[in-house]
Scaffold this motif. Structure first.
Motif, PDB file in Angstrom:
ATOM      1  N   HIS A 124     -19.940  -3.591 -18.388  1.00 33.19           N
ATOM      2  CA  HIS A 124     -20.953  -2.545 -18.593  1.00 33.19           C
ATOM      3  C   HIS A 124     -22.342  -3.005 -18.201  1.00 33.19           C
ATOM      4  N   HIS A 125     -22.735  -4.161 -18.670  1.00 38.60           N
ATOM      5  CA  HIS A 125     -24.150  -4.518 -18.559  1.00 38.60           C
ATOM      6  C   HIS A 125     -24.312  -5.832 -17.840  1.00 38.60           C
ATOM      7  N   HIS A 419     -26.316   5.357 -17.372  1.00 40.70           N
ATOM      8  CA  HIS A 419     -27.490   4.500 -17.227  1.00 40.70           C
ATOM      9  C   HIS A 419     -28.393   4.980 -16.100  1.00 40.70           C
TER      10      HIS A 419
HETATM   11 CU1  K7E Z   1     -24.533   3.649 -22.091  1.00 37.12          CU
HETATM   12 CU2  K7E Z   1     -21.711   0.667 -22.102  1.00 37.12          CU
HETATM   13 CU3  K7E Z   1     -24.468   0.799 -21.269  1.00 37.12          CU
HETATM   14 CU4  K7E Z   1     -21.949   3.516 -21.186  1.00 37.12          CU
HETATM   15  S1  K7E Z   1     -23.187   2.110 -22.228  1.00 37.12           S
HETATM   16  S2  K7E Z   1     -23.576   4.851 -20.464  1.00 37.12           S
END
Ligand code: K7E
Ligand code: CUA
Length: 612
Positions: A124-125, A419
């Motif tokens: 994810h990040h 995001h």
């Molecule tokens: Cu918003 Cu894992 Cu960064 Cu999905 S989380 S959008």
């Protein structure tokens, strides 16, 4: 162009807002979607407005290089991707938690050692390592929500070099490196609460959710060891570190420890939890921890002086810190608001001089379903709004002065944004040039390729007052988050060839070593030949090939495919890789180079003869 771009019923189904969620206060979205879509088409078709708007060109001509590296998490593809920004050209894919048959990641012994048999991952990040609040171009860190891991990518080779499995925790989610003075720690959160430890020794608690916990885990960036974990009564979601090296913080929800949808949504207020690093260090030193699953676990639940709980509504999601280090913005998700936390007040709240809720200095109403916030470095925040399908640009000062709607511009995007990120926005050098909106759903914006449709990434010019979409890009599963890093911070650090000494098994002399049932073939690859033209083994032998690419010419990688043996990998200049398999199929099996390398690339091959 068809007028009916978007079917509303389909859209509502997409949102799935029925039953419990609707009951919990989610409001239906704006319903004039076809109008949105029309406006969107108009905006996209007048993309050149961007050049009027801010004067910057998104057109990267053939042979030109992009001014930004974009590092994209690949969601449940388990990989990280490198894109050029603003061209949005995909430059590279870095397999991290997944198998990649092209490069041989997950096939070679070296990568198997990293993956330890687990190649399902959900990235994810992705964030870069920092020195003094900006990227140092050394490492990237990325979480695996699927199997509780965090990986490190070394940016000189752009490859995964460490993966740590995190015990006592599940659903590693928000992950963030220390920003100041440099990245020594990396924090990572658990989205799911579980029994601690979560193994047979604790079976008495499997069916007692009240005894499940969340964890804020601190990793050592250099060793990728676990420094400690801080145990919580909440699900901890996104994470951020401040610009002073004092605090990490996490949005959290579900202090009620629910295990069903209705239960997660029961409380009206949740928390931004702030972690006090100096006190954490002191508590470790004083031995105020329990060792569970080999990890030091500190108690950060209510009443602990290691944590501060700032109430924010409701199931908050993103926490992002403004580039001047002054404010943290919590996006409400189930609340239409963003909560602006003044970080200077956190000191006072930890000292007990003010109540935690006094840290919230503004709560503007941004839109329905605010998820993540990014910054242009000129005092504006831009928030992704999922249900409205918008990117909302709003002014932080106006919000702090009390304006409920400090909006500067609302941009319709297509559709359902997760995001968003602006160039350099997670650093003190945020430059407000480009914004990327990672939209979960593309519907009808691209040629129909079947039921599994691409997602939609939209590139937005951020230099003018208004946000202007200049590009639509389809993307395969599932770009989740992104950072965009100025080219000068990365480019000079990225190598063209490996350092042979980095691979202790590098082959300098071709040889075949036979020891009992083991056959070890140590072999060079040098265009257009391998070190051997044939290798004979006996059926049942355990065979290991080490292959070192001795071509120093930039961009001259070789492949290594063994017919019938399910083996392929690529070795780049001065790199060494190895593979081990049992020679269980008698016969002649050609090994050939899969990666175009030479006029005689097709002739770059040899026989593996498995005798009986
Ligand atoms: Cu918003 Cu894992 Cu960064 Cu999905 S989380 S959008
Ligand atoms: Cu070596 Cu193709």
């Amino acid at each position: 162009m068809s007028k009916k771009r978007f079917n509303r019923r389909d859209f509502l189904k997409t949102l799935g807002i029925t039953g419990a969620a609707a009951g919990a206060g989610l409001v239906l979205p704006r319903t004039i979607l076809s109008e949105h879509a029309q406006k969107q088409i108009f905006e996209a078709s007048t993309a050149h407005a961007a050049e009027k708007n801010g004067g910057q060109s998104y057109d990267v001509k053939p042979g030109q290089l992009d001014p930004y590296y974009g590092f994209w998490s690949g969601g449940h593809s388990g990989e990280v991707r490198i894109m050029g920004v603003p061209s949005m050209r995909q430059l590279h894919r870095i397999p991290v938690f997944c198998m990649d048959v092209g490069s041989g990641y997950g096939i070679t012994n070296e990568s198997k050692k990293l993956l330890k048999g687990t190649f399902v991952g959900d990235t994810h990040h992705v964030h870069g390592s920092y020195v003094n609040g900006t990227y140092d171009g050394k490492w990237l860190f990325v979480n695996d929500k699927g199997n509780n891991r965090v990986a490190r990518i070394r940016m000189d080779y752009m490859e995964t070099d460490a993966i740590v499995n995190i015990p006592n925790a599940q659903g590693m989610h928000g992950t963030f490196p220390q920003r100041y003075p440099k990245t020594e720690w990396v924090v990572t959160n658990t989205e799911f609460q579980v029994p601690v430890p979560n193994d047979a020794s604790n079976k008495a608690n499997f069916n007692k959710p009240q005894n499940y916990y969340g964890m804020h885990t601190i990793l050592d960036a250099a060793t990728m060891g676990i420094v400690c974990q801080i145990m919580l009564d909440e699900n901890v979601d996104l994470a951020a570190c401040d610009y002073q090296g004092k605090y990490s913080m996490s949005t959290s929800y579900n202090p009620e420890k629910g295990v069903t949808l209705a239960e997660y949504l029961a409380a009206d207020s949740d928390y931004l939890i702030v972690f006090h690093w100096e006190r954490i260090r002191a508590a470790l030193k004083a031995g105020k921890y329990k060792t569970i699953s080999g990890v030091r676990v500190l108690d950060g639940r209510k009443g602990s002086d290691l944590t501060l709980r700032i109430p924010v509504p409701k199931n908050p999601h993103g926490i992002n810190i403004s580039p001047d280090g002054k404010y943290g913005v919590c996006s409400g998700k189930v609340s239409p608001t963003c909560s602006v936390v003044e970080l200077a007040k956190i000191d006072e709240a930890f000292a007990g001089k003010i109540k935690p809720e006094k840290c919230v200095v503004a709560q503007p109403e941004i839109g329905l379903g605010p998820l993540h916030t990014t910054f242009d470095g000129r005092g504006n925040a831009i928030t992704s709004v999922f249900i409205d399908s918008t990117n909302v640009k709003w002014n932080l000062d106006r919000a702090v002065k009390g304006e409920k709607k400090p909006h500067v511009h609302v941009l319709d995007i297509s559709y359902q944004v997760g995001h968003i990120m602006a160039t350099m926005a997670e650093t003190k050098e945020a430059d407000g040039k480009w914004l990327v909106s990672l939209n979960k759903i593309s519907k009808d914006r691209f040629l129909n390729v079947g039921p599994l449709k691409p997602e939609n990434e939209q590139l937005i010019d951020l230099t003018g007052e208004k946000l202007v979409i200049v590009k639509d890009e389809p993307a395969y599963i599932e770009p989740h988050d992104v950072i965009m890093v100025r080219r000068d911070l990365v480019e000079s650090k990225v190598k063209h060839r490996y350092n042979m000494a980095d691979h202790p098994m590098a082959v300098h002399k071709n040889e075949i070593v036979r020891k009992g049932n083991d056959v070890i073939v140590r072999m060079t690859a040098n265009a257009p030949v391998y070190g051997f033209q044939e290798v004979k083994v006996k059926k049942g032998n355990k065979v290991t090939f080490y292959v070192t690419n001795h071509d120093e010419i930039t961009d001259l990688s070789h492949g290594f495919n063994i017919s019938n043996y399910n083996v392929n990998f690529v070795v780049s200049p001065y790199q060494t890789k190895s593979v081990t398999f049992t020679a269980d199929k008698p016969g002649v099996h050609w090994i050939y180079c899969t990666n175009f390398c030479h006029a005689l690339h097709l002739e770059m091959r040899m026989r593996l003869i498995v005798e009986v």
